[in-house]
Design a protein around this motif. Structure first.
Motif, PDB file in Angstrom:
ATOM      1  N   LYS A   1       6.917 -11.416 -18.228  1.00  0.00           N
ATOM      2  CA  LYS A   1       6.269 -12.948 -17.619  1.00  0.00           C
ATOM      3  C   LYS A   1       6.052 -13.661 -19.139  1.00  0.00           C
ATOM      4  CE  LYS A   1       4.076 -11.882 -13.391  1.00  0.00           C
ATOM      5  NZ  LYS A   1       2.964 -11.540 -12.780  1.00  0.00           N
ATOM      6  N   GLN A   2       5.712 -12.920 -20.237  1.00  0.00           N
ATOM      7  CA  GLN A   2       5.304 -13.543 -21.530  1.00  0.00           C
ATOM      8  C   GLN A   2       6.798 -14.202 -22.006  1.00  0.00           C
ATOM      9  OE1 GLN A   2       3.346 -10.670 -23.797  1.00  0.00           O
ATOM     10  NE2 GLN A   2       1.259 -11.180 -22.510  1.00  0.00           N
ATOM     11  N   LEU A   3       7.620 -13.352 -21.971  1.00  0.00           N
ATOM     12  CA  LEU A   3       9.093 -13.671 -22.290  1.00  0.00           C
ATOM     13  C   LEU A   3       9.807 -14.625 -21.267  1.00  0.00           C
ATOM     14  CD1 LEU A   3      10.488  -9.999 -23.327  1.00  0.00           C
ATOM     15  CD2 LEU A   3       9.978 -12.155 -24.897  1.00  0.00           C
ATOM     16  N   GLY A   4       9.191 -15.110 -20.493  1.00  0.00           N
ATOM     17  CA  GLY A   4       9.536 -16.176 -19.241  1.00  0.00           C
ATOM     18  C   GLY A   4      10.479 -15.883 -18.285  1.00  0.00           C
ATOM     19  N   TYR A   5      10.639 -14.407 -17.904  1.00  0.00           N
ATOM     20  CA  TYR A   5      11.227 -13.980 -16.801  1.00  0.00           C
ATOM     21  C   TYR A   5      10.569 -14.431 -15.379  1.00  0.00           C
ATOM     22  CZ  TYR A   5      14.417 -11.125 -19.822  1.00  0.00           C
ATOM     23  OH  TYR A   5      15.272 -10.771 -20.842  1.00  0.00           O
ATOM     24  N   ASP A   6      11.450 -14.877 -14.512  1.00  0.00           N
ATOM     25  CA  ASP A   6      10.767 -14.840 -13.102  1.00  0.00           C
ATOM     26  C   ASP A   6      10.542 -13.687 -12.443  1.00  0.00           C
ATOM     27  OD1 ASP A   6      10.023 -15.730 -10.687  1.00  0.00           O
ATOM     28  OD2 ASP A   6      11.758 -16.517  -9.872  1.00  0.00           O
ATOM     29  N   VAL A   7       9.329 -12.951 -12.629  1.00  0.00           N
ATOM     30  CA  VAL A   7       9.290 -11.340 -12.146  1.00  0.00           C
ATOM     31  C   VAL A   7       8.733 -11.171 -10.904  1.00  0.00           C
ATOM     32  CG1 VAL A   7       7.994  -9.395 -12.970  1.00  0.00           C
ATOM     33  CG2 VAL A   7       8.704 -10.919 -14.691  1.00  0.00           C
ATOM     34  N   MET A   8       9.540 -10.195 -10.346  1.00  0.00           N
ATOM     35  CA  MET A   8       8.711  -9.622  -8.965  1.00  0.00           C
ATOM     36  C   MET A   8       8.661  -8.071  -9.298  1.00  0.00           C
ATOM     37  SD  MET A   8      10.374  -9.772  -5.193  1.00  0.00           S
ATOM     38  CE  MET A   8       9.909 -11.100  -4.914  1.00  0.00           C
ATOM     39  N   THR A   9       7.740  -7.554  -8.943  1.00  0.00           N
ATOM     40  CA  THR A   9       7.442  -5.956  -9.102  1.00  0.00           C
ATOM     41  C   THR A   9       7.309  -5.477  -7.633  1.00  0.00           C
ATOM     42  OG1 THR A   9       4.981  -6.139  -9.065  1.00  0.00           O
ATOM     43  CG2 THR A   9       6.094  -6.642 -10.981  1.00  0.00           C
ATOM     44  N   SER A  10       7.285  -4.189  -7.386  1.00  0.00           N
ATOM     45  CA  SER A  10       6.913  -3.594  -6.463  1.00  0.00           C
ATOM     46  C   SER A  10       6.404  -1.953  -6.917  1.00  0.00           C
ATOM     47  CB  SER A  10       8.292  -3.050  -5.479  1.00  0.00           C
ATOM     48  OG  SER A  10       9.209  -1.938  -6.316  1.00  0.00           O
ATOM     49  N   LEU A  11       5.319  -1.719  -5.913  1.00  0.00           N
ATOM     50  CA  LEU A  11       4.477  -0.295  -6.450  1.00  0.00           C
ATOM     51  C   LEU A  11       4.676   0.390  -5.199  1.00  0.00           C
ATOM     52  CD1 LEU A  11       2.667   0.559  -8.709  1.00  0.00           C
ATOM     53  CD2 LEU A  11       0.649  -0.131  -7.546  1.00  0.00           C
ATOM     54  N   SER A  12       5.113   1.782  -5.357  1.00  0.00           N
ATOM     55  CA  SER A  12       5.295   2.465  -4.056  1.00  0.00           C
ATOM     56  C   SER A  12       5.002   3.881  -4.616  1.00  0.00           C
ATOM     57  CB  SER A  12       6.584   2.556  -3.657  1.00  0.00           C
ATOM     58  OG  SER A  12       7.844   2.672  -4.594  1.00  0.00           O
ATOM     59  N   THR A  13       4.336   4.629  -3.728  1.00  0.00           N
ATOM     60  CA  THR A  13       4.109   6.261  -3.907  1.00  0.00           C
ATOM     61  C   THR A  13       5.064   7.021  -2.787  1.00  0.00           C
ATOM     62  OG1 THR A  13       2.168   5.742  -4.867  1.00  0.00           O
ATOM     63  CG2 THR A  13       2.301   7.793  -4.076  1.00  0.00           C
ATOM     64  N   GLY A  14       5.529   8.101  -3.265  1.00  0.00           N
ATOM     65  CA  GLY A  14       5.968   9.199  -2.545  1.00  0.00           C
ATOM     66  C   GLY A  14       5.862  10.414  -3.050  1.00  0.00           C
ATOM     67  N   LEU A  15       6.622  11.412  -2.227  1.00  0.00           N
ATOM     68  CA  LEU A  15       6.732  12.752  -2.668  1.00  0.00           C
ATOM     69  C   LEU A  15       7.974  13.106  -3.583  1.00  0.00           C
ATOM     70  CD1 LEU A  15       5.432  14.634   0.491  1.00  0.00           C
ATOM     71  CD2 LEU A  15       4.178  13.640  -1.740  1.00  0.00           C
ATOM     72  N   ASP A  16       7.955  13.986  -4.184  1.00  0.00           N
ATOM     73  CA  ASP A  16       9.118  14.329  -5.153  1.00  0.00           C
ATOM     74  C   ASP A  16       9.989  15.501  -4.418  1.00  0.00           C
ATOM     75  OD1 ASP A  16       7.232  16.643  -5.314  1.00  0.00           O
ATOM     76  OD2 ASP A  16       7.760  16.646  -7.593  1.00  0.00           O
ATOM     77  N   ALA A  17       9.405  16.042  -3.219  1.00  0.00           N
ATOM     78  CA  ALA A  17       9.967  16.974  -2.584  1.00  0.00           C
ATOM     79  C   ALA A  17       9.599  17.071  -1.142  1.00  0.00           C
ATOM     80  CB  ALA A  17       9.847  18.588  -3.155  1.00  0.00           C
ATOM     81  N   THR A  18      10.046  17.461  -0.041  1.00  0.00           N
ATOM     82  CA  THR A  18       9.656  17.545   1.258  1.00  0.00           C
ATOM     83  C   THR A  18       8.282  18.247   1.198  1.00  0.00           C
ATOM     84  OG1 THR A  18      10.859  19.703   1.701  1.00  0.00           O
ATOM     85  CG2 THR A  18      12.055  17.512   2.079  1.00  0.00           C
ATOM     86  N   HIS A  19       7.690  17.336   2.181  1.00  0.00           N
ATOM     87  CA  HIS A  19       6.154  17.943   2.326  1.00  0.00           C
ATOM     88  C   HIS A  19       6.173  19.392   2.812  1.00  0.00           C
ATOM     89  CE1 HIS A  19       7.534  16.707   6.728  1.00  0.00           C
ATOM     90  NE2 HIS A  19       6.753  17.361   6.929  1.00  0.00           N
ATOM     91  N   TYR A  20       7.162  19.853   3.641  1.00  0.00           N
ATOM     92  CA  TYR A  20       6.954  21.175   4.065  1.00  0.00           C
ATOM     93  C   TYR A  20       7.476  22.298   2.924  1.00  0.00           C
ATOM     94  CZ  TYR A  20      12.221  20.233   4.896  1.00  0.00           C
ATOM     95  OH  TYR A  20      13.390  19.867   5.001  1.00  0.00           O
ATOM     96  N   TYR A  21       8.023  21.916   2.007  1.00  0.00           N
ATOM     97  CA  TYR A  21       8.260  22.757   0.649  1.00  0.00           C
ATOM     98  C   TYR A  21       7.203  22.985   0.044  1.00  0.00           C
ATOM     99  CZ  TYR A  21      10.820  24.849  -3.069  1.00  0.00           C
ATOM    100  OH  TYR A  21      11.339  25.997  -4.098  1.00  0.00           O
ATOM    101  N   PRO A  22       6.661  24.340  -0.383  1.00  0.00           N
ATOM    102  CA  PRO A  22       5.425  24.785  -0.850  1.00  0.00           C
ATOM    103  C   PRO A  22       5.171  24.022  -2.078  1.00  0.00           C
ATOM    104  CG  PRO A  22       6.876  26.667  -0.456  1.00  0.00           C
ATOM    105  CD  PRO A  22       7.789  25.532  -0.085  1.00  0.00           C
ATOM    106  N   VAL A  23       6.217  23.531  -2.969  1.00  0.00           N
ATOM    107  CA  VAL A  23       5.928  23.071  -4.330  1.00  0.00           C
ATOM    108  C   VAL A  23       6.271  21.418  -4.235  1.00  0.00           C
ATOM    109  CG1 VAL A  23       6.073  22.916  -6.566  1.00  0.00           C
ATOM    110  CG2 VAL A  23       6.326  24.910  -5.434  1.00  0.00           C
ATOM    111  N   HIS A  24       5.582  20.731  -4.079  1.00  0.00           N
ATOM    112  CA  HIS A  24       5.689  19.274  -3.900  1.00  0.00           C
ATOM    113  C   HIS A  24       4.295  18.384  -4.305  1.00  0.00           C
ATOM    114  CE1 HIS A  24       3.569  19.770   0.117  1.00  0.00           C
ATOM    115  NE2 HIS A  24       3.251  18.552  -0.431  1.00  0.00           N
TER     116      HIS A  24
END
Length: 566
Positions: free
Chosen positions: A355-378
């Protein structure tokens, strides 16, 4: 060839050049006692993840990279405890001083490489000369700090500076036996790396672990006891009783030798080089933490001191000296760290910087899992995308979470390198299997979230924006669409919320008032997006969903509790 500096870029130049030229005479000049050590591993040595300091000098085969190793394995001569004190460009020689004997002599060169690195910034504070005040820039510092902690001579430590090294050091020192305070003059941690809405995720974790965070708190002085040991840090708005202080306020490029030689110093304060990493003098190259770079997104000058950059520059310098015209490309500034069990990183521009550099900025913030929920390590991954609002061209990204964030950041750095758009992410053919990703990868989910926002399918609100509305006393209606068990396990902190599980929303949506702003929330932001889409179709005029869901909102608990108390 003479190389001044023997830690990262210098040894890489020597090793690459030896492979390209068997007959080249290569000499490395190093002021310290050690060469080619992994300085990035110093915090991990302090925290006992690296058992011995010698491990930072070993090759993968277990050999110590000392002068004899370079002589035997590479045919490279290394002069340690030797300082380069002057460069005579006209006669092409370097004046050296043996730091053990004081003897001076001259060494001729055909090509000279400046790999002088960076020096730690030590602020001019009253009491800075006290005992038990260290930086963490050299192995000797790490050995002294770990010895104090291991010998149980320190029960409280204070880290000054919440940059990358400061955060890693605080994590390394913190234990049941040693409490840690972290003091930062800026309002958030990692201020040069993360936007505040991502930094808050780390801050929340640090507070939960017991770190005493003092943000927006410049240090005014250090005090010491009768034995000259530091015993107090005086802040602009308070003080901290302590027994050990680690200064981690940053580094500056070491350019004194280059300046003495009349070479141009760039706008960043580092040595100016061309695309071949040549200085003003075609026979003098510079690389590593003493040289500036070009920022890939903006095309402007940048200074991002990283061991990865130093090693890549070393290869380019060697190629050019050997007659291979190789260019060092602009950098995205990709920086990552692991601290407090979180994987954290950034590439390209942050939102505030863009923004300070003058770009017309849009952002998105999202959260999810790095592996399937049923896999023991996620575990969870939070991704912030920064892009041009109209075109969707990616400008930068930030990640944070206990899940596999850095894999996703590397993909984003690649998209950025090829000047791609957020839409390019959505169509990537990424690898899927339950141990590695969800069927729609969390990164693709992040891109889809951005595109939905860009298309105006439904409005969103970020956790920071919602907090600001709470602080301003704005009127809105919150609807929590999680299951009852989830709500009981993690109640919504802050303003009053109406609880309607998503599965019941179609039959109960009439309970939600249509007047005013309606904000739906869930754990990750997926169900609340569905809820917002449904309510919009039911003629709710101003409905939004909380980006990132409860996983990001709960990081604001500290600010919310302050607000509720007030």
């Amino acid at each position: 060839m003479v190389i001044i500096g023997g830690v990262a870029a210098g040894p890489k130049v020597a090793a690459r050049l030896r492979r390209l030229s068997i007959e080249a005479e290569i000499t490395i000049i190093e002021k310290g006692k050690l060469v080619s050590y992994g300085s990035c591993g110093l915090p991990f040595y302090v925290g006992n993840s690296v058992p011995e300091i010698e491990d930072l000098l070993k090759t993968t085969a277990g050999l110590i990279r000392d002068p004899q190793f370079f002589k035997d394995q590479k045919g490279v001569n290394i002069l340690t405890e030797t300082e380069a004190i002057a460069i005579d460009r006209r006669h092409k020689n370097v004046r050296l001083r043996d730091l053990t004997t004081g003897e001076e002599r001259e060494l001729d060169y055909d090509y000279l490489v400046l790999a002088t690195g960076a020096t730690e910034v030590v602020p001019s504070l009253p009491g800075i000369e006290a005992k038990n005040v260290y930086t963490l820039h050299h192995p000797e510092d790490a050995v002294k700090i770990r010895s104090l902690i291991r010998e149980k001579k320190v029960k409280h430590a204070t880290v000054i500076g919440a940059g990358l090294i400061g955060i890693e050091t605080a994590d390394a020192i913190l234990s049941r036996q040693t409490k840690v305070a972290l003091c930062e003059s800026q309002a958030s941690v990692l201020p040069k790396l993360l936007d505040p809405d991502i930094a808050i995720l780390l801050e929340s974790r640090m507070r939960a672990r017991g770190v005493d965070l003092h943000l927006g708190s410049p240090v005014k002085a250090l005090e010491k006891d009768d034995d000259d040991n530091v015993n107090r840090v005086v802040l602009e708005n308070g003080e901290v009783e302590t027994e050990l202080v680690v200064i981690a306020v940053g580094v500056r490029p070491e350019v004194s030798l280059a300046r003495q030689a009349g070479l141009t110093i760039g706008v960043t304060g580092a040595i100016q080089v061309n695309q071949h990493l040549q200085t003003d003098d075609p026979y003098i190259f510079a690389g590593g933490d003493c040289a500036e770079q070009i920022q890939h997104v903006t095309g402007g000058k940048a200074y991002v001191p990283l061991a990865s950059t130093a090693n890549k520059q070393g290869r380019v310098i060697a190629d050019n000296i050997a007659g291979r015209k190789t260019e060092f490309p602009p950098i995205c500034g990709t920086s990552v760290l692991q601290a407090f069990d979180l994987n954290i990183g950034r590439t390209g521009l942050g939102e505030l910087e863009a923004k300070q550099l003058g770009y017309d900025v849009m952002t998105s913030l999202s959260t999810g899992l790095d592996a399937t929920h049923y896999y023991p390590v996620h575990d969870s991954v939070t991704i912030k995308l920064v892009a041009e609002a109209s075109t969707g061209h990616l400008l930068g990204a930030q990640v944070c979470g206990q899940g596999e964030c850095i894999k996703r950041l590397d993909i984003l750095a690649t998209i950025l390198h090829f000047r791609g758009k957020v839409s390019d992410i959505s169509s990537l053919d990424l690898g899927y299997a339950p141990p590695f990703a969800t069927a729609i990868d969390v990164l693709i989910h992040a891109a889809n979230t951005f595109e939905n926002k860009q298309l105006g399918l439904v409005k969103t609100i970020t956790p920071s924006e919602l907090l600001e509305q709470v602080r301003q006393g704005k009127h809105f209606h919150l609807v929590d669409v999680r299951e009852n068990e989830e709500v009981k396990a993690t109640p919504f902190t802050g303003p009053k919320v109406q609880e309607i599980p998503l599965g019941e929303l179609r039959n109960r949506y009439q309970e939600i008032p249509k007047a005013g702003v309606v904000i739906s929330v869930c754990q990750l932001g997926i169900r609340s997006y569905e809820a917002a889409c449904f309510l919009k179709e039911k003629d709710y005029k101003d409905v939004r969903f909380l980006e990132g869901g409860m996983s990001t909102w709960e990081a604001l608990r500290y600010q919310l509790l302050e607000y509720i108390v007030e």
